[in-house]
Design a protein around this motif. Sequence first.
Motif, PDB file in Angstrom:
ATOM      1  N   TYR A 198      11.355   6.295 -12.819  1.00 33.91           N
ATOM      2  CA  TYR A 198      10.482   5.990 -11.693  1.00 33.91           C
ATOM      3  C   TYR A 198       9.384   5.043 -12.165  1.00 33.91           C
ATOM      4  CZ  TYR A 198      12.714  10.182  -9.795  1.00 33.91           C
ATOM      5  OH  TYR A 198      13.626  11.100  -9.376  1.00 33.91           O
ATOM      6  N   VAL A 199       9.115   4.021 -11.385  1.00 39.12           N
ATOM      7  CA  VAL A 199       8.015   3.124 -11.706  1.00 39.12           C
ATOM      8  C   VAL A 199       6.725   3.738 -11.170  1.00 39.12           C
ATOM      9  CG1 VAL A 199       8.244   1.740  -9.589  1.00 39.12           C
ATOM     10  CG2 VAL A 199       7.220   0.714 -11.632  1.00 39.12           C
ATOM     11  N   ASN A 200       5.640   3.642 -11.928  1.00 39.50           N
ATOM     12  CA  ASN A 200       4.358   4.147 -11.438  1.00 39.50           C
ATOM     13  C   ASN A 200       3.514   3.004 -10.883  1.00 39.50           C
ATOM     14  OD1 ASN A 200       2.983   2.969 -13.763  1.00 39.50           O
ATOM     15  ND2 ASN A 200       3.801   4.699 -14.943  1.00 39.50           N
ATOM     16  N   ARG A 201       2.390   3.329 -10.294  1.00 31.50           N
ATOM     17  CA  ARG A 201       1.584   2.282  -9.645  1.00 31.50           C
ATOM     18  C   ARG A 201       1.065   1.275 -10.672  1.00 31.50           C
ATOM     19  NH1 ARG A 201      -0.246   1.404  -4.596  1.00 31.50           N
ATOM     20  NH2 ARG A 201      -2.178   0.238  -4.320  1.00 31.50           N
ATOM     21  N   PHE A 254       0.986  14.398  10.072  1.00 31.06           N
ATOM     22  CA  PHE A 254       1.839  13.285   9.666  1.00 31.06           C
ATOM     23  C   PHE A 254       1.080  11.967   9.809  1.00 31.06           C
ATOM     24  CE2 PHE A 254       4.805   9.896  11.013  1.00 31.06           C
ATOM     25  CZ  PHE A 254       5.643   9.860   9.909  1.00 31.06           C
ATOM     26  N   ILE A 255       1.229  11.105   8.810  1.00 29.85           N
ATOM     27  CA  ILE A 255       0.612   9.785   8.836  1.00 29.85           C
ATOM     28  C   ILE A 255       1.656   8.751   8.417  1.00 29.85           C
ATOM     29  CG2 ILE A 255      -1.096   8.247   7.751  1.00 29.85           C
ATOM     30  CD1 ILE A 255      -2.410  10.140   9.600  1.00 29.85           C
ATOM     31  N   ALA A 256       1.727   7.647   9.147  1.00 28.76           N
ATOM     32  CA  ALA A 256       2.572   6.517   8.756  1.00 28.76           C
ATOM     33  C   ALA A 256       1.696   5.273   8.705  1.00 28.76           C
ATOM     34  CB  ALA A 256       3.708   6.324   9.755  1.00 28.76           C
ATOM     35  N   MET A 257       1.829   4.496   7.625  1.00 27.70           N
ATOM     36  CA  MET A 257       1.023   3.296   7.467  1.00 27.70           C
ATOM     37  C   MET A 257       1.902   2.135   7.018  1.00 27.70           C
ATOM     38  SD  MET A 257      -2.516   4.718   5.760  1.00 27.70           S
ATOM     39  CE  MET A 257      -3.451   3.286   6.302  1.00 27.70           C
ATOM     40  N   LYS A 258       1.412   0.937   7.272  1.00 26.10           N
ATOM     41  CA  LYS A 258       2.101  -0.277   6.825  1.00 26.10           C
ATOM     42  C   LYS A 258       1.404  -0.801   5.575  1.00 26.10           C
ATOM     43  CE  LYS A 258       3.143  -3.388   9.907  1.00 26.10           C
ATOM     44  NZ  LYS A 258       2.974  -4.483  10.907  1.00 26.10           N
ATOM     45  N   GLY A 259       2.197  -1.139   4.561  1.00 27.07           N
ATOM     46  CA  GLY A 259       1.665  -1.766   3.366  1.00 27.07           C
ATOM     47  C   GLY A 259       2.007  -3.249   3.379  1.00 27.07           C
ATOM     48  N   ILE A 273       6.804   0.308   5.109  1.00 31.32           N
ATOM     49  CA  ILE A 273       6.156   1.477   5.689  1.00 31.32           C
ATOM     50  C   ILE A 273       6.099   2.608   4.664  1.00 31.32           C
ATOM     51  CG2 ILE A 273       6.268   3.219   7.521  1.00 31.32           C
ATOM     52  CD1 ILE A 273       5.649   0.440   8.539  1.00 31.32           C
ATOM     53  N   GLY A 274       4.986   3.324   4.655  1.00 32.66           N
ATOM     54  CA  GLY A 274       4.851   4.527   3.842  1.00 32.66           C
ATOM     55  C   GLY A 274       4.399   5.676   4.712  1.00 32.66           C
ATOM     56  N   THR A 275       4.945   6.850   4.492  1.00 33.44           N
ATOM     57  CA  THR A 275       4.580   8.015   5.306  1.00 33.44           C
ATOM     58  C   THR A 275       4.159   9.177   4.420  1.00 33.44           C
ATOM     59  OG1 THR A 275       6.818   8.956   5.335  1.00 33.44           O
ATOM     60  CG2 THR A 275       6.281   7.338   7.044  1.00 33.44           C
ATOM     61  N   ALA A 276       3.456  10.105   5.009  1.00 33.12           N
ATOM     62  CA  ALA A 276       3.075  11.338   4.312  1.00 33.12           C
ATOM     63  C   ALA A 276       2.975  12.448   5.343  1.00 33.12           C
ATOM     64  CB  ALA A 276       1.753  11.166   3.582  1.00 33.12           C
ATOM     65  N   GLU A 304      -4.463   8.831   2.289  1.00 36.74           N
ATOM     66  CA  GLU A 304      -4.426   8.175   0.979  1.00 36.74           C
ATOM     67  C   GLU A 304      -3.002   8.061   0.453  1.00 36.74           C
ATOM     68  OE1 GLU A 304      -6.472  10.502   1.938  1.00 36.74           O
ATOM     69  OE2 GLU A 304      -8.425  10.424   0.939  1.00 36.74           O
ATOM     70  N   MET A 305      -2.212   9.128   0.627  1.00 32.29           N
ATOM     71  CA  MET A 305      -0.847   9.103   0.116  1.00 32.29           C
ATOM     72  C   MET A 305       0.020   8.120   0.896  1.00 32.29           C
ATOM     73  SD  MET A 305       1.337   9.906  -2.070  1.00 32.29           S
ATOM     74  CE  MET A 305       0.699  11.306  -3.000  1.00 32.29           C
ATOM     75  N   ALA A 306      -0.111   8.112   2.219  1.00 29.73           N
ATOM     76  CA  ALA A 306       0.668   7.165   3.027  1.00 29.73           C
ATOM     77  C   ALA A 306       0.296   5.731   2.666  1.00 29.73           C
ATOM     78  CB  ALA A 306       0.426   7.419   4.516  1.00 29.73           C
ATOM     79  N   SER A 307      -0.988   5.486   2.447  1.00 29.38           N
ATOM     80  CA  SER A 307      -1.453   4.153   2.055  1.00 29.38           C
ATOM     81  C   SER A 307      -0.867   3.738   0.715  1.00 29.38           C
ATOM     82  CB  SER A 307      -2.984   4.153   1.983  1.00 29.38           C
ATOM     83  OG  SER A 307      -3.457   2.967   1.388  1.00 29.38           O
ATOM     84  N   THR A 308      -0.905   4.642  -0.259  1.00 29.39           N
ATOM     85  CA  THR A 308      -0.359   4.342  -1.586  1.00 29.39           C
ATOM     86  C   THR A 308       1.133   4.084  -1.521  1.00 29.39           C
ATOM     87  OG1 THR A 308      -2.066   5.654  -2.684  1.00 29.39           O
ATOM     88  CG2 THR A 308      -0.049   5.242  -3.930  1.00 29.39           C
TER      89      THR A 308
END
Length: 225
Positions: free
Chosen positions: A50-53, A98-103, A120-123, A135-139
């Motif tokens: 897994y690649v990390n940030r 639930f949160i969904a965000m666009k990166g 898209i990222g969700t949490a 924060e997690m959805a954003s990341t």
Amino acid sequence: MPNSLQPVNEQLADKVKEMLPEEFQQTLNKTLITQAFNVTYDKEGNPRFYVNRTGLLIFMEKKFRAKKAKYSMWPEFLSPEEEERIRKALRIPDDEPFIAMKGIVEITYPDGTKERFEDIGTASAKDCYHNRLVEMASTRATNRAMRLATSLGFTSVEELPEQEFKEQQEETRQDKKKIIEGETIDPDTPFKELPNHTRIKILAETDKLFRQIALKESDRRGEHI
């Protein structure tokens, strides 16, 4: 074999390097690879990378700074309608947080042209190992956009759902169990709650260990105890 996430070591770095896009194989050394990737193992002992940030940022620097391009990234909230469509597509119950965000990653090249990558990222409460869903959805969203920009096929560490973290933690906990004369002892069990015969064994083994240490120390000093 433990299933907990751990940094990739130098022995595994070459294996990871072979899996990278060709443009990175010449520019990333083992040290950078060990910083950029984590590994866990399946039940058969096969590694999963897994690649990390930090790694994603390394790849961004390697790819776009070499082209003298500038890049920026940011998350955006989706409209309520877009978020609702994603919630339904993922079958997330209406009463579950639930949160969904666009990166977004935007690249600006020296000639002024721009390139844009979005994902898209969700949490949700079920796949986030803490309660900071925004924060997690954003990341996750910006990680996925960086993965697109760098053409990396590795899932990022932050995208792993809570269940996998729990499984990894449980595997690690099981590996830390101590065996005393054929008896398995869970290290999470308070000492005072252990059976009397088990506590006696532990105290006896501890006393023996301390005495061995004391004898070695006395020999080193030339003293007698």
